[in-house]
Each structure stands twice: as C-alpha cells, then as structure tokens.
Design a protein around this motif. Structure first.
Motif, mmCIF file in Angstrom:
data_model
loop_
_atom_site.group_PDB
_atom_site.id
_atom_site.type_symbol
_atom_site.label_atom_id
_atom_site.label_comp_id
_atom_site.label_asym_id
_atom_site.label_seq_id
_atom_site.Cartn_x
_atom_site.Cartn_y
_atom_site.Cartn_z
ATOM 1 N N UNK A 1 0.792 -1.241 0.018
ATOM 2 C CA UNK A 1 -0.049 0.006 -0.051
ATOM 3 C C UNK A 1 0.882 1.439 0.059
ATOM 4 N N UNK A 2 1.869 1.185 0.555
ATOM 5 C CA UNK A 2 2.832 2.369 0.732
ATOM 6 C C UNK A 2 3.758 2.598 -0.576
ATOM 7 N N UNK A 3 4.031 1.248 -1.200
ATOM 8 C CA UNK A 3 4.957 1.437 -2.449
ATOM 9 C C UNK A 3 4.910 2.771 -3.532
ATOM 10 N N UNK A 4 3.369 2.773 -3.978
ATOM 11 C CA UNK A 4 3.323 3.850 -5.217
ATOM 12 C C UNK A 4 3.613 5.099 -4.585
ATOM 13 N N UNK A 5 3.843 5.457 -3.172
ATOM 14 C CA UNK A 5 3.869 6.733 -2.947
ATOM 15 C C UNK A 5 5.059 7.399 -2.189
ATOM 16 N N UNK A 6 6.267 6.354 -2.502
ATOM 17 C CA UNK A 6 7.799 6.556 -1.865
ATOM 18 C C UNK A 6 8.565 7.102 -3.078
ATOM 19 N N UNK A 7 9.825 7.545 -2.623
ATOM 20 C CA UNK A 7 10.956 7.783 -3.684
ATOM 21 C C UNK A 7 11.639 6.490 -4.091
ATOM 22 N N UNK A 8 12.624 6.877 -4.933
ATOM 23 C CA UNK A 8 13.350 5.618 -5.330
ATOM 24 C C UNK A 8 13.909 4.808 -4.265
ATOM 25 N N UNK A 9 14.674 5.474 -3.145
ATOM 26 C CA UNK A 9 15.452 4.599 -2.209
ATOM 27 C C UNK A 9 14.351 3.726 -1.448
ATOM 28 N N UNK A 10 13.273 4.242 -0.958
ATOM 29 C CA UNK A 10 12.062 3.482 -0.371
ATOM 30 C C UNK A 10 11.451 2.698 -1.046
ATOM 31 N N UNK A 11 11.546 2.862 -2.572
ATOM 32 C CA UNK A 11 10.766 1.775 -3.232
ATOM 33 C C UNK A 11 11.819 0.664 -3.309
ATOM 34 N N UNK A 12 13.058 0.678 -3.284
ATOM 35 C CA UNK A 12 13.769 -0.489 -3.131
ATOM 36 C C UNK A 12 13.550 -1.148 -2.156
ATOM 37 N N UNK A 13 13.734 -0.401 -0.699
ATOM 38 C CA UNK A 13 13.629 -0.980 0.476
ATOM 39 C C UNK A 13 12.095 -1.741 0.705
ATOM 40 N N UNK A 14 10.983 -0.891 0.135
ATOM 41 C CA UNK A 14 9.832 -1.727 0.486
ATOM 42 C C UNK A 14 9.776 -2.935 -0.653
ATOM 43 N N UNK A 15 10.449 -2.763 -1.687
ATOM 44 C CA UNK A 15 10.380 -4.310 -2.603
ATOM 45 C C UNK A 15 10.892 -5.192 -2.159
ATOM 46 N N UNK A 16 11.985 -4.975 -1.426
ATOM 47 C CA UNK A 16 12.739 -5.853 -0.505
ATOM 48 C C UNK A 16 11.929 -6.572 0.572
ATOM 49 N N UNK A 17 11.138 -5.785 1.274
ATOM 50 C CA UNK A 17 10.229 -6.154 2.218
ATOM 51 C C UNK A 17 9.184 -7.069 1.788
ATOM 52 N N UNK A 18 8.502 -6.480 0.711
ATOM 53 C CA UNK A 18 7.466 -7.187 0.016
ATOM 54 C C UNK A 18 7.787 -8.539 -0.665
ATOM 55 N N UNK A 19 9.193 -8.723 -1.024
ATOM 56 C CA UNK A 19 9.565 -9.773 -1.886
ATOM 57 C C UNK A 19 9.651 -10.989 -0.823
ATOM 58 N N UNK A 20 10.391 -10.558 0.589
ATOM 59 C CA UNK A 20 10.757 -11.498 1.491
ATOM 60 C C UNK A 20 9.434 -11.978 2.106
ATOM 61 N N UNK A 21 8.692 -10.892 2.344
ATOM 62 C CA UNK A 21 7.453 -11.390 3.265
ATOM 63 C C UNK A 21 6.306 -12.466 2.135
ATOM 64 N N UNK A 22 6.077 -11.803 0.964
ATOM 65 C CA UNK A 22 4.986 -12.543 0.256
ATOM 66 C C UNK A 22 5.650 -14.023 -0.306
ATOM 67 N N UNK A 23 6.994 -14.006 -0.336
ATOM 68 C CA UNK A 23 7.535 -15.230 -1.059
ATOM 69 C C UNK A 23 7.661 -16.270 0.220
ATOM 70 N N UNK A 24 7.636 -16.188 1.189
ATOM 71 C CA UNK A 24 7.714 -17.002 2.194
ATOM 72 C C UNK A 24 6.274 -17.926 2.363
ATOM 73 N N UNK A 25 5.174 -17.635 1.646
ATOM 74 C CA UNK A 25 3.927 -18.347 1.780
ATOM 75 C C UNK A 25 4.137 -19.495 0.726
ATOM 76 N N UNK A 26 4.600 -19.328 -0.209
ATOM 77 C CA UNK A 26 4.459 -20.700 -1.433
ATOM 78 C C UNK A 26 5.073 -21.984 -0.797
ATOM 79 N N UNK A 27 6.173 -22.278 -0.206
ATOM 80 C CA UNK A 27 6.644 -23.322 0.317
ATOM 81 C C UNK A 27 5.612 -23.994 1.311
ATOM 82 N N UNK A 28 4.999 -22.968 2.401
ATOM 83 C CA UNK A 28 3.908 -23.480 3.324
ATOM 84 C C UNK A 28 2.881 -23.858 2.573
#
Length: 403
Positions: free
Chosen positions: A306-333
């Motif tokens: 929800x935050x991703x579209x509203x932030x600058x390039x640095x925070x876009x990178x940070x949020x993309x890492x957080x999103x990727x880490x959290x959302x990808x932990x679902x599939x093995x489970x």
C-alpha cells in the motif's frame, strides 16, 4: 494396509528415507535454479523485445499469458500421470523443450515467433515441476517445509539471476546473445541425469517395502474448502507478483527515469529478496505451523504494498525487498500444506498449484498490461497494492492433525 495394495502412487507419497538427503535436495534445487533462470530470461528480455518489435504492453502481457498457460495447463495432467506412473527421466525431456525455446527466442523475428518460443519454455516447465517437487518431498526425511524451501530457493535464485545475466550479457549487445543461456541448459541436463538415477533406484527400493501414509484428520468437505482457500491465496500472491516480475522495470523507468540496465538491477534486488523469503518460509512452517506462516506471508505484505506507489526511489527499493521477502515465504508453506491435505496425490497437487500459480501470473500480466496501455504503469501499482489484503481468508484454514 496390505503390501498388495501398495501402488506407485503410495510409494511416491511417503518420505523415502528417515534422514534428509541433502545432496539430492541441493541437486534438485540447483536444477530448479537452472530451469527458472531460463524462464526468467523471458520477462527480463521484455524491454529489448519491446524496442526491437515495437510491442505494446498488451502484447507483452499476451507473451506472458502464452508462456504461463503452457506452463500451467499441462502441470496437473503431468502430475496426475506421474502419480500413477513415476517417470524419473521426464525432467530431462522438459529441459530439452526449454532449450529449444531459448534458441528460438534468441533468433525470433516477430511477435508470433516470440509466442512459439515462450510456449516451448512453458512446456518444459510444466514437465519439470511436478516430478521435481516430488523428489524434494521424497528426500526430505520428514522435514517437508525445509525441503520445499531449499527446492524453492533454487527456483527463486534462478529467477533473480536471469535478469542480472540478461542485463550483463544481452542488453549491452543484442537479442541473439540470449543463445548463451543454452550453456546453463546443458549443465541442467547433466545434473538432472544424475538425479534421475537416484530417483530410479529409490523407486526400485520402495517397490519392495510397505507404504504408510499420514492422512489429515479432517472431513472431505474441509479438504475441498481448504484447497479452495489456498487457490484464492495463490491468486492474490501471484497476481501481485506478476505486476512486479513483468512491469517493475517499466514502473521504475516511467516514474524515476531509470535506464533499462539500472531498472534491471532493482528487479534483481526484489527477486533476491523473494529467494530469501522462500528459504525461511518452509522451516518456519515446520516449526510454528503452516497455517500461520501462510496467513502472515500474504496478509503481512499489505502495509508495504500500500505504501509502495507513494515513496521515492530509495524507499521503493527498501519496500520491494520487504514485500518480496514476506510474500514469497508463503508458497513453500502453501504447497506442503496442500500435499499434507492430499498425501496420495503428490504429483497432481504439485502440478495443480504450480500450474495455477503460473496461470494466475500469466493472466495477471495480460490484464495488467492491457490496463497499463489504457492508463499508466503507475496506476497499475496503485491498484495492485490492495491484492495482499485478500490474505485474510487464510484465517479459515484448519490446523492439520494426522491419523
């Protein structure tokens, strides 16, 4: 259960050994890396193909849809067939199809040839995943979440490496440099040949032993409901992932004026975080329960999307890492949970869930590409930000007990 009732399906549904066979797990994970690296060449090459052939975003979405449909529709059928008749050497044929697709893509001269190329890669993927997932299950020694995470880590690592190698090898040169990825396919064929020998020996050994299968202690209606909930979660996860894997580079180029090569490195960062999330998701499911990992993994990404579209390039990178880490932990489970719901149908379950995941990714890419043509890439990210909220349905999954 009498020994006469033991079939290949039953044999393939139990852990093969009392201890985890790490050499096989890491080998099949490496083969998964090769397979998904070759798949990742397709979206990583989109900026080049778009420029070379003047493609619209709708056409890019259709390319992804063609690939994902080829990869998704066959997988449950392959899994159902190999549940009854395991095919240790089938993955080698899958890699051959993928290799042909890479060769065709490197010399594609138009949109129709690109479609043929990605369909060949999709067929290879559909043959690879059901049996490969079964092998990781058989070598798990009971540590199913860990085994699935190691297997998925290989795939996610390959998905992350693909854009990096495309940025280094193909982008500075030309489209036909994609042919260099054939070297990875040859390495994959060698590794898969060795895994096939272990799998064949395992089948020969298990055919002489009595199979014992742990069944879930819930009703058939609850099993059906649980599978339906897992499908909804797959829809949420992979529709959002389609927005990242297919269009994140275009989003960065449009919003922050990055070059193609620079935007690819940000995509690699996101995909690397997905690999980390995959690695931790399975063991956490083994320890705390798969239901809770699934619930957190899908719904927990929502504040950051929800935050991703509203932030600058640095925070876009940070949020993309957080999103990727959290959302990808679902599939093995999710996958191991589904396997435990239907332990006699490992191949079908693996094929169904991989296939549905690929199908949702392809459909998402096609629809989002069309939406981007009519609005903008930035608008797509405003809309997709709400998808992880669907993860709330994971609360209705039952806690599995065995009988």
């Amino acid at each position: 259960m009498s020994s006469s009732s033991v079939t290949n399906s039953n044999i393939a549904s139990v852990p093969s050994v009392p201890q985890t066979v790490y050499p096989i797990l890491f080998s099949i994970a490496f083969a998964h890396l090769i397979n998904d690296l070759l798949q990742a060449v397709i979206p990583a090459a989109y900026p080049i193909l778009k420029e070379n052939f003047n493609l619209t975003f709708t056409q890019i979405g259709l390319i992804t849809l063609a690939y994902q449909l080829a990869a998704s529709l066959l997988q449950p059928l392959v899994g159902l067939y190999t549940d009854k008749k395991p095919k240790p050497y089938s993955q080698i044929f899958g890699m051959v199809f993928t290799s042909l697709g890479i060769v065709c893509l490197s010399y594609a001269s138009g949109f129709s040839m690109i479609i043929v190329s990605v369909v060949l890669v999709g067929i290879g993927s559909s043959i690879f995943h059901p049996e490969a997932s079964r092998i990781s299950f058989l070598a798990s020694g009971g540590r199913r979440g860990l085994a699935q995470s190691i297997f998925q880590l290989g795939g996610n690592a390959g998905t992350a490496l693909g854009p990096l190698l495309v940025a280094l090898i193909v982008v500075p040169n030309a489209q036909h440099y994609i042919i260099w990825f054939l070297a990875a396919a040859i390495i994959g064929l060698v590794v898969l040949s060795r895994i096939a020998l272990w799998y064949q020996n395992h089948l020969n050994l298990r055919s002489t032993k009595k199979a014992v299968i742990d069944l879930p202690n819930i009703s058939q209606n609850k099993i059906i409901l649980s599978v339906a909930i897992l499908m909804v979660l797959i829809f949420s996860k992979f529709f959002y992932m389609a927005s990242m894997s297919s269009y994140f580079t275009f989003y960065l180029m449009e919003k922050f004026n990055l070059s193609v090569q620079d935007s690819q490195f940000y995509l690699v960062l996101f995909l690397a975080s997905c690999a980390i999330g995959t690695l931790i998701g399975g063991p956490l499911g083994d320890k705390f329960g798969r239901k809770y990992v699934i619930w957190f993994s899908v719904l927990g990404a929502a504040p950051f999307t929800l935050l991703l579209p509203y932030v600058d390039l640095f925070w876009t990178a940070v949020l993309s890492v957080l999103i990727g880490t959290i959302i990808s932990s679902a599939f093995p489970a999710i996958l191991v949970y589904a396997q435990e719901l239907l332990p006699k149908k490992l191949g079908m379950v693996s094929g169904l869930f991989y296939g549905f995941a690929f199908g949702m990714g392809g459909l998402g890419s096609a629809l989002l590409g069309n939406l981007a043509d009519h609005t903008s890439i930035t608008y797509v990210y405003y809309l997709c930000a709400y998808l992880p909220l669907i993860g709330i349905v994971a609360l209705f999954l039952p806690n599995l007990k065995k009988k």
